[in-house]
Design an enzyme around this catalytic site. Sequence first.
Site, short mmCIF file in Angstrom:
data_model
loop_
_atom_site.label_atom_id
_atom_site.label_comp_id
_atom_site.label_asym_id
_atom_site.label_seq_id
_atom_site.Cartn_x
_atom_site.Cartn_y
_atom_site.Cartn_z
N LYS A 229 -44.46 25.35 -36.10
CA LYS A 229 -43.45 24.81 -37.02
C LYS A 229 -42.53 23.83 -36.30
O LYS A 229 -42.26 22.73 -36.80
CB LYS A 229 -42.61 25.96 -37.60
CG LYS A 229 -41.45 25.52 -38.49
CD LYS A 229 -40.64 26.73 -38.92
CE LYS A 229 -39.45 26.33 -39.77
NZ LYS A 229 -39.84 25.83 -41.10
N ASN B 215 -50.06 34.80 -50.85
CA ASN B 215 -48.93 33.88 -50.88
C ASN B 215 -49.15 32.69 -49.95
O ASN B 215 -48.22 31.94 -49.67
CB ASN B 215 -47.62 34.60 -50.51
CG ASN B 215 -46.41 33.74 -50.80
OD1 ASN B 215 -46.42 32.92 -51.71
ND2 ASN B 215 -45.37 33.89 -50.00
N GLY C 298 -32.63 26.30 -58.46
CA GLY C 298 -31.74 27.30 -57.86
C GLY C 298 -31.13 26.89 -56.55
O GLY C 298 -29.92 26.71 -56.44
N GLU D 91 -27.07 28.85 -53.62
CA GLU D 91 -27.63 29.91 -52.77
C GLU D 91 -27.38 29.72 -51.27
O GLU D 91 -28.27 30.01 -50.45
CB GLU D 91 -29.12 30.08 -53.04
CG GLU D 91 -29.44 30.32 -54.51
CD GLU D 91 -30.93 30.42 -54.80
OE1 GLU D 91 -31.72 30.58 -53.86
OE2 GLU D 91 -31.30 30.33 -55.99
N ASP E 204 -33.80 33.95 -47.89
CA ASP E 204 -35.11 33.84 -48.52
C ASP E 204 -34.99 34.51 -49.88
O ASP E 204 -34.22 35.47 -50.05
CB ASP E 204 -36.17 34.53 -47.67
CG ASP E 204 -37.53 34.54 -48.33
OD1 ASP E 204 -38.23 33.52 -48.25
OD2 ASP E 204 -37.89 35.57 -48.94
N HIS F 73 -39.00 31.06 -63.68
CA HIS F 73 -39.64 29.92 -63.01
C HIS F 73 -40.97 30.35 -62.42
O HIS F 73 -41.11 31.46 -61.89
CB HIS F 73 -38.73 29.39 -61.90
CG HIS F 73 -39.40 28.36 -61.03
ND1 HIS F 73 -39.75 27.12 -61.50
CD2 HIS F 73 -39.81 28.41 -59.74
CE1 HIS F 73 -40.34 26.44 -60.53
NE2 HIS F 73 -40.41 27.20 -59.47
N CYS G 273 -44.51 28.63 -60.13
CA CYS G 273 -45.00 27.45 -59.41
C CYS G 273 -46.28 27.76 -58.63
O CYS G 273 -46.54 28.90 -58.26
CB CYS G 273 -43.94 26.90 -58.46
SG CYS G 273 -43.33 28.06 -57.23
N HIS H 130 -41.53 19.74 -52.21
CA HIS H 130 -42.10 19.96 -50.88
C HIS H 130 -42.31 18.65 -50.13
O HIS H 130 -42.75 18.67 -48.98
CB HIS H 130 -43.43 20.71 -50.99
CG HIS H 130 -43.26 22.08 -51.57
ND1 HIS H 130 -43.51 22.36 -52.88
CD2 HIS H 130 -42.85 23.25 -51.02
CE1 HIS H 130 -43.27 23.64 -53.11
NE2 HIS H 130 -42.87 24.20 -52.01
#
Length: 768
Positions: free
Chosen positions: A19, A126, A446, A498, A503, A656, A658, A706
Site C-alpha cells: 500500500k 469482500n 456519508g 464521519e 472504518d 446504499h 455498491c 475510487h
Amino acid sequence: MVQSAVLGFPRIGAQRELKKVTEAYWAGKSSVEELFKVGKELREKNWKLQKEAGVDIIPSNDFSFYDQILDLSLLFNVVPERYSKYNLPAIDTFFAMGRGLQRPATDSSPAVDVTALEMVKWFDSNYHYVRPTFSKGVEFKLNGSKPIDEFLEAKALGIHTRPVIVGPVSYLFLGKADKDNLELEPITLLEKLLPVYAELLAKLKEAGADTVQIDEPVLVLDLPAEVQAAYKTAYEYLATAAAPKLILTTYFGDIRPNLAAITGLPVAGVHADFVRVPEQLDDVVSILAPEQTLSVGIVNGRNIWKTDFAKAIEFVNSAIAKVGAERVIVATSSSLLHTPVTLASEKKISSEIKDWFAFATEKVTEVVIIAKAVTVGVESVADELAANAKSIAARGSSSITNDTAVRERVSGITPEMAKRKSPFADRLAAQKKHLDIPLFPTTTIGSFPQTKDIRVFRNKFTKGEISAEEYEKFIEKEIEMVVKFQEEVGLDVLVHGEPERNDMVQYFGEKLNGYVFTSNGWVQSYGSRYVRPPIIAGDVSRPAPMTVKESKFAQSITKKPMKGMLSGPITCLRWSFPRDDISAQMQAEQLALALRDEVNDLEAAGVYVIQVDEPAIREGLPLRAGAERDDYVKWAVESFRLATSGVEDGTQIHSHFCYSDLDPNHIKALDADVVSIEFSKKDDPKYIQEFSEYPNHIGLGLFDIHSPRVPPKEEFVARINDILSVYPKENLWINPDCGLKTRGWAETKASLQNMVDAAKEFRASVSV
C-alpha cells in the site's frame, strides 16, 4: 507422501508495504524502480516463509500490484483502446485501467483523461476484481511475461513454485463486452484466446514449471450450457500444447452441478473447497480418473478461526481411503489473500481469545501439520494436536461466546417488528411535510476525506496522548467544517462527514459487545484499499448509543436535513470475520436488534433521515439459485427491516449498495424510502432499465469515488439524461457512487460542485 499446498498468500506485506509504495508511486513520491523493488521483496519474503514452514507446493504469480484479474487482462492484451491510445508505460496503463487517470498535458506528454474499468466483488468475498472488458477487434496476444518472470524469480532463490493462473473459461465468463461491443458474449472468444494460454503455458514449462494451478472458480456458479461445454473445448486444446500438468482449481462453493463439464478432462488433478462443502467429497472422487490427484481444501482461506485438527485429519483420511495417499494433497480451501498476514503482529488481543485464531502465516503451518499427521502419523505432531484440541474446547465453553440475554431477545422477534407502519406512498407524503427536500435532491453517501490531521488526532486519542474532551472538540470542529462546505456547495441533504470513524464496520464493532479487534489484521479489499475486519467472537448487543452524539450535534448547526449514518446488519456481518459456531442468520438478527435501538435513538434525537448501508447484502447471496439462496434473501431482508422499521412514517430511511451485480427485486424487498446504487462504471444501458420500475426513490451514483478523476459538469448532465430516459424525475436523487473517505479535498470539492450544478440545471429546466 501426502503433499501440502497453499493456493495463494497475501501480497500486501505484514506492515502494508505494498500500500505504502503504490500510493507513493501514484503521488509521484516514489519511482517505478522502487515500486518494483518492494514488490520483489514481498514475493521473496512470502516464498521463503512458506518454504521454511515446510510447504511442499508453493504458489507463484499470486502477487499483484492491484488485482490478479487485471494482471491477466494486461498480459493478454485485453486493453480497450481508450487506455492503449496514450502509449503509457505498461504499469501506468495497468493502474489507469484499475483506478482511472486524469492529468494535464506537459511538454513531453499529452493530457490523459480516462475512467477506470468496472470493479465488482470476487464471488461472495469482500475482495474486488477489475472486470475484463472486451472491445471490438480485441487482439489476444502475450503482452508481457509476468507469470514466467515470477516463477524464475523464485527459482533463482532455490524455491520451485507452482504458478497460479485463472483459467480461460472463468476469465471470459467473469468479463463483459465493452460499450462498443454490447452484443458480444465473451465466452465466444474462447477459440481466439486459447492459443495465447497455450503459449503462456509452454513458456512456463520451458522455464521449468512442471505443474500449474489453473483456477476455474466459476465452476461453483450456475453456468449456461455453452459455458459448461467450453471446458471440454478449452482443456482438450491445452492438453495438445506443450504445457505443464494442470491442477483444475475451484473454491468458495459446490462444484457438483458442474461435474459433468469437467469429467474426463485431461488435467492432472482437481482441487475443491471442502471447508465450504464437505459433502461433495464422494461426488468429486467419483469423476477422477485413476491417475488424477485430489487436492483437499481443508484449511479455511476465508476466515480466521483455527482449523480443528481432529476433524480435518479425519476428513483427509477419508479422502485417502477413497483414492490413496499418493493421490491426495492437503491444501488451503482457497488463496489466503482473504486473511490477515500474521498473528505475530497482534499484541493487544487477550491471550485467551488470540489462541482461537490462525491468520495466513499460521494457516500455512496448519496445512503442513495436517499433511504430516496423515503421512507420518498423529504421533509425529502429538504436541500440536493436543494444543489445538485444548484451544478448540476452550473457545466452545467460553462465557465470551454466549450471552443469555441476547439469545432471549432474538427469540422474541416477531414478524410485525420488520414492517414499517405504513406503505411507501403514505410515508412519502409524511416525509414531504416533514422534510424540505427539492426535486433532484443532492446528497453524498456519508464519509468525507479522512485527512492526515484526522488520522493523527485519532491516533493520539487512541494512545491516550490527548483527552476525550480535546478529541471531541476536534471532531466537532471537523463536523462544522464539513457541514459549512456542504451548505456552500449547495447540497440538499447533508452528512456529518464521519471524521470520528475509522472504518464503516470497525467503528460500530468497537461500540458493540461481542466483537474483537486486531491491531494489524489488514486484508486487501481492492487496489491499495485495505480493511481491518473486526471479529465476531461472541453474542452481539449494544451497551450504549453509538452515533447519536455526533449526528445530533451536526443537525443542531444546520437547518437542512442531516443524515444519521449506520452500517446495516448484513454488512456488519459480512465485513467482519463471522463466527463459525452459530448460524449467519442468528448473527444478523443480533446485529439488527442492536441497530434497531440506534435507529430509534437517532429519531428521538431529532435526526429524521437515517441511512443504513447494506453494500454487502449481495455479497452474502449464495452463489447458486435454489432453496439456500431463497432462504438467505428472506432472512437478510428481514434483518434490514428489523433494524429500520421502528421509526415513524415521517422519518426517511435510506440505504446504499455498491460494487455488486444487484437484483432489483432484492433491493425492492428492503422497502427503504431511498436507495443509492453504484452506477458510474456501468456502461450497459440495460442496467438503468433494470431499475426503471423501482417503486421508491433511487440515486444512481454519478461519479467514481475510487478514482481521483474529476468529471466535468457536462458529464453529469449526460448521465442524468440517460437515467431520465427510463426513470421518473420525481423519484431521482443525485449522489456519488460511494463515500468520499479515500479522496482528497480538492477533487472532492470540484466533483461535488459539478454534480450539484448539474442537478440545479435540471431543477431549473423543470420549474421553467
